[in-house]
Design a protein around this motif. Structure first.
Motif, PDB file in Angstrom:
ATOM      1  N   VAL A  17      10.587 -10.295   3.802  1.00 51.32           N
ATOM      2  CA  VAL A  17      10.271  -9.954   2.422  1.00 51.32           C
ATOM      3  C   VAL A  17      11.502 -10.136   1.563  1.00 51.32           C
ATOM      4  O   VAL A  17      12.420  -9.331   1.605  1.00 51.32           O
ATOM      5  N   ILE A 110       0.570 -12.255   2.094  1.00 48.27           N
ATOM      6  CA  ILE A 110       1.702 -11.328   2.034  1.00 48.27           C
ATOM      7  C   ILE A 110       1.739 -10.528   3.332  1.00 48.27           C
ATOM      8  O   ILE A 110       0.712 -10.055   3.804  1.00 48.27           O
ATOM      9  N   GLN A 115       4.543  -4.942  -0.489  1.00 45.95           N
ATOM     10  CA  GLN A 115       4.168  -6.091  -1.303  1.00 45.95           C
ATOM     11  C   GLN A 115       2.661  -6.166  -1.514  1.00 45.95           C
ATOM     12  O   GLN A 115       2.187  -6.667  -2.536  1.00 45.95           O
ATOM     13  N   MET A 118       2.157  -4.032  -4.349  1.00 41.20           N
ATOM     14  CA  MET A 118       2.546  -4.753  -5.560  1.00 41.20           C
ATOM     15  C   MET A 118       1.413  -5.666  -6.020  1.00 41.20           C
ATOM     16  O   MET A 118       1.082  -5.728  -7.218  1.00 41.20           O
ATOM     17  N   ARG A 119       0.798  -6.375  -5.100  1.00 44.64           N
ATOM     18  CA  ARG A 119      -0.273  -7.296  -5.450  1.00 44.64           C
ATOM     19  C   ARG A 119      -1.528  -6.552  -5.913  1.00 44.64           C
ATOM     20  O   ARG A 119      -2.239  -7.023  -6.799  1.00 44.64           O
ATOM     21  N   LYS A 126       3.579  -0.732  -5.629  1.00 44.41           N
ATOM     22  CA  LYS A 126       4.729  -0.942  -4.744  1.00 44.41           C
ATOM     23  C   LYS A 126       5.523   0.348  -4.590  1.00 44.41           C
ATOM     24  O   LYS A 126       5.960   0.702  -3.479  1.00 44.41           O
TER      25      LYS A 126
END
Length: 472
Positions: A17, A110, A115, A118-119, A126
């Motif tokens: 990452v 991902i 993450q 986050m998406r 996140k």
């Protein structure tokens, strides 16, 4: 041990990452021979080299944790049948949770838990994912140091040939964890790379197999009712029911059972990094790895809980190894088990700390280059907080209970379900589709489980009853 919740998983996590604005040293991988300085590819474009069998071993290490020491205590407060039902349900739900994570990851390519947050929900997602993982890892570190606090004085006592505790400072668990932290854990935690510590996962799993073997052996060598040694006392009055197997039991301590079981199965932040390193990676192949690993740990957990419970019945304490001291504090076999577990958990703490520090650096100093001052300061603060928790918390059961009732349902139930609902496109699966409805119910189950567990634990704390159960 519960590193395993972090050693194999998070050292891969770190090398997959990229951070915003660069790759600080904290986020470089544990095993530097894989570093090529190039941009990290998404796992859908990356062919790993880890075999199916080794991936099973790695994920099993991620699942296996210090929670195994509390399973016999959980069974003594549920009975064998109810414990088996609950253990089966948690294991099955964990497999389904792995499915949700793999499905979500496959859509967006991902391979990191934060993450995915986050998406799914942007920067707040996140942050929430990172905080939950951090709190869970702090709980894991606390449980390890609590084992050091309770077991190291008994090891010293056995080496000195003493059969009772003394008031000497070197027999005080609070002093000992500070010494171990400063002398062993802190120097390892201050290293820039901790890759080699990832190899302790194999040793840790071996320790747990040794532990299980000892528990099974002792079942046939300890008579019931217990003939306690010296001034020790048992928590159950000697009666005709003392050595009777209970198949279904509900009491005030039962509230801790589900959190303890959930805590023992958390491995989800490590699923995607292990998936990344898998050779011939497919969702079905990784799901099979998850199923096999969870089934293997299910078997080990059930055997440990059963034979531990059938040894001590109602006298089982929240930390199983401590119960054996009441019978024979100088037992050589149990001394060897204690030493193995102590070494394993001590070496695990720095590895668990490393990803917490990485997460904090991402949240507080995104894009900043490596700096020794931040590196050292975060390690010192984390170790100070964890030592304070271990000194102030009276019982390892409380650590298992609170961690299992908050972060475990978040990592197993709530976040995977929410990620799935948000990430899988509605044109593929509408909100009214069966998979989305199942994911929503799965998430709701996590909230219900968290609320009920915290409520029951809160009632137990407020009433103050049975607080000595499982104490040290």
């Amino acid at each position: 041990m519960e590193l395993q919740k972090l050693s194999i998983g998070n050292h891969h996590h770190d090398d997959t990452v990229p951070a915003e604005g660069g790759i600080p040293a904290e986020e470089e991988m544990f095993l530097p021979h894989k570093s090529d300085g190039s941009k990290r590819p998404q796992f859908t474009d990356f062919e790993g080299k880890t075999s199916f069998g080794m991936s099973v071993f790695n994920l099993s290490n991620a699942i296996m944790g210090s929670g195994i020491l509390g399973l016999s205590y959980a069974m003594s407060n549920t009975g064998i049948v109810l414990f088996l039902i609950l253990l089966t349900c948690i294991a099955a739900l964990s497999c389904y949770s792995v499915h949700l994570l793999l499905r979500s990851a496959g859509v967006v390519g991902i391979r990191a838990y934060e993450q995915l947050g986050m998406r799914a929900f942007g920067h707040p997602g996140k942050i929430v994912a990172a905080i939950v993982i951090t709190l869970h890892n702090i709980g894991a570190m606390s449980s390890y140091l609590f084992i050091v606090k309770s077991e190291l004085p008994l090891v010293i006592q056995a080496f000195l040939g003493q059969t009772s505790s003394s008031d000497d400072w070197f027999m005080n668990g609070n002093y000992l964890i500070i010494i171990v932290t400063l002398g062993i854990i802190l120097p390892l935690a201050l290293m820039k790379h901790l890759g080699y510590l990832g190899y302790t996962s194999g040793f840790s799993l071996s320790c747990m197999v040794f532990f299980l073997s000892a528990v099974i052996y002792k079942r046939f060598n300890i008579a019931c009712p217990l003939e306690v040694f010296g001034n020790f006392s048992v928590t159950t009055d000697v009666s005709e029911d003392t050595c009777t197997v209970k198949y279904l039991t509900i009491n005030q301590e039962t509230a801790y059972t589900i959190p303890i079981l959930a805590f023992a199965f958390v491995c989800h932040p490590e699923v995607l990094p292990i998936y990344t390193e898998l050779s011939n990676p497919t969702k079905r192949r990784m799901q099979n790895i998850g199923n096999v690993s969870i089934l293997g740990m299910f078997t080990m957990y059930f055997l440990t809980a059963t034979f531990g419970y059938l040894t001590f019945y109602g006298n089982t304490e929240a930390e199983l190894l401590h119960t054996y001291s009441k019978v024979d504090p100088l037992d050589t076999l149990i001394l060897c088990v204690r030493l193995a577990v102590l070494v394993a958990v001590t070496l695990t703490v720095p590895v668990v700390l490393f990803p917490i520090r990485r997460a904090l650096l991402q949240l507080l100093f995104p894009g900043k280059a490596f700096h020794w001052l931040r590196h050292i300061a975060i390690a010192l603060c984390l170790l100070f907080v964890v030592n304070l928790l271990v000194i102030l918390v009276p019982n390892i059961r409380d650590i298992f209970g609170i961690t299992g009732a908050t972060t475990a349902p978040s990592l197993i139930f709530i976040l995977p379900g929410l990620f799935y609902i948000r990430i899988v496109p509605t044109d593929q699966e509408p909100m009214t589709s069966r998979p989305k409805i199942q994911a929503a119910c799965f998430t709701a189950l996590g909230f219900i489980f968290m609320s009920m567990s915290l409520t029951f634990i809160g009632i137990d704390w407020m009433t103050g009853e049975s607080r000595n159960l499982g104490g040290h």
